[in-house]
Design a protein around this motif. Sequence first.
Motif, PDB file in Angstrom:
ATOM      1  N   UNK A   1      -5.478   4.935   9.051  1.00 25.31           N
ATOM      2  CA  UNK A   1      -5.249   3.493   8.915  1.00 25.31           C
ATOM      3  C   UNK A   1      -4.111   3.243   7.930  1.00 25.31           C
ATOM      4  N   UNK A   2      -4.137   3.928   6.811  1.00 23.53           N
ATOM      5  CA  UNK A   2      -3.103   3.752   5.797  1.00 23.53           C
ATOM      6  C   UNK A   2      -1.722   4.130   6.344  1.00 23.53           C
ATOM      7  N   UNK A   3      -1.644   5.197   7.105  1.00 19.86           N
ATOM      8  CA  UNK A   3      -0.378   5.585   7.738  1.00 19.86           C
ATOM      9  C   UNK A   3       0.118   4.482   8.678  1.00 19.86           C
TER      10      UNK A   3
ATOM     11  N   UNK B   1       0.842  -1.201   0.000  1.00 24.66           N
ATOM     12  CA  UNK B   1       0.000   0.000   0.000  1.00 24.66           C
ATOM     13  C   UNK B   1       0.874   1.246   0.000  1.00 24.66           C
ATOM     14  N   UNK B   2       0.336   2.303  -0.586  1.00 29.26           N
ATOM     15  CA  UNK B   2       0.992   3.610  -0.619  1.00 29.26           C
ATOM     16  C   UNK B   2      -0.029   4.672  -0.223  1.00 29.26           C
ATOM     17  N   UNK B   3       0.458   5.845   0.119  1.00 34.60           N
ATOM     18  CA  UNK B   3      -0.421   6.911   0.623  1.00 34.60           C
ATOM     19  C   UNK B   3      -1.536   7.270  -0.355  1.00 34.60           C
TER      20      UNK B   3
ATOM     21  N   UNK C   1     -15.008   8.274   7.643  1.00 37.59           N
ATOM     22  CA  UNK C   1     -14.628   9.313   6.681  1.00 37.59           C
ATOM     23  C   UNK C   1     -13.240   9.022   6.126  1.00 37.59           C
ATOM     24  N   UNK C   2     -12.847   9.803   5.135  1.00 40.48           N
ATOM     25  CA  UNK C   2     -11.567   9.591   4.466  1.00 40.48           C
ATOM     26  C   UNK C   2     -10.388   9.866   5.405  1.00 40.48           C
ATOM     27  N   UNK C   3     -10.576  10.731   6.377  1.00 34.54           N
ATOM     28  CA  UNK C   3      -9.499  11.017   7.330  1.00 34.54           C
ATOM     29  C   UNK C   3      -9.173   9.772   8.172  1.00 34.54           C
TER      30      UNK C   3
ATOM     31  N   UNK D   1       8.842  -5.121   7.891  1.00 31.51           N
ATOM     32  CA  UNK D   1       9.237  -5.670   6.595  1.00 31.51           C
ATOM     33  C   UNK D   1       8.131  -6.405   5.863  1.00 31.51           C
ATOM     34  N   UNK D   2       6.940  -6.420   6.408  1.00 33.76           N
ATOM     35  CA  UNK D   2       5.776  -7.018   5.737  1.00 33.76           C
ATOM     36  C   UNK D   2       4.536  -6.285   6.202  1.00 33.76           C
ATOM     37  N   UNK D   3       3.436  -6.495   5.486  1.00 35.20           N
ATOM     38  CA  UNK D   3       2.211  -5.804   5.864  1.00 35.20           C
ATOM     39  C   UNK D   3       1.115  -5.970   4.837  1.00 35.20           C
ATOM     40  N   UNK D   4       0.423  -4.877   4.577  1.00 36.00           N
ATOM     41  CA  UNK D   4      -0.759  -4.893   3.725  1.00 36.00           C
ATOM     42  C   UNK D   4      -0.411  -4.634   2.261  1.00 36.00           C
TER      43      UNK D   4
END
Length: 178
Positions: free
Chosen positions: A48-50, A13-15, A41-43, A60-63
């Motif tokens: 979550x993305x951060x 994933x990326x920002x 909401x998007x915020x 070293x691993x994730x989503x």
Amino acid sequence: MPIETHRLYLRPVIASDVAALFNIYGDPATNRFNPAGPYPDVHYAETVLERWIAHREMHGFGQWAISLLSQPEQIIGFGGLSIRSYADITMNNLGYRFSTVAWGNGLATEFAQRAVKYGFEEIKLAEISAVVRKNHLASQKVLQKTGLKYIKEIHDVENVPPSLLYSLTQEAWRREAR
């Protein structure tokens, strides 16, 4: 690095994935079995993305953002492996969520099988677990097809029925893979 399966393209994933994340996790239909409900909401999706990006940087691993190989620019889901705690149990958690347009095509199973293979072969996890709601039969079938076995009920969310903990050790996975 991206990973490909027979039909899927997985990349970290990326920002800039925030809109797709909110579209999928903010959809009430994809949260039918989630006691927390859809993202408000998007915020919230940005937060979550951060957290997901920080997890990958730390461990070293994730989503991954999940797309079809034929349409790599169109995100149809998110999923991956992460270190999570449920009901005071820390685990290498397999999680995924797909947009409703991707449902019913075996994509979650294809994803989960590749994620488990990645977890055991490439990052050498000893065990992979997943938590699923008791009434989410489709997700339970995905976990079973992936080789995870029901372990026990866990009380991970206050004032709602317990979830089910599924798990698979690397040793059991290697035995089954023969």
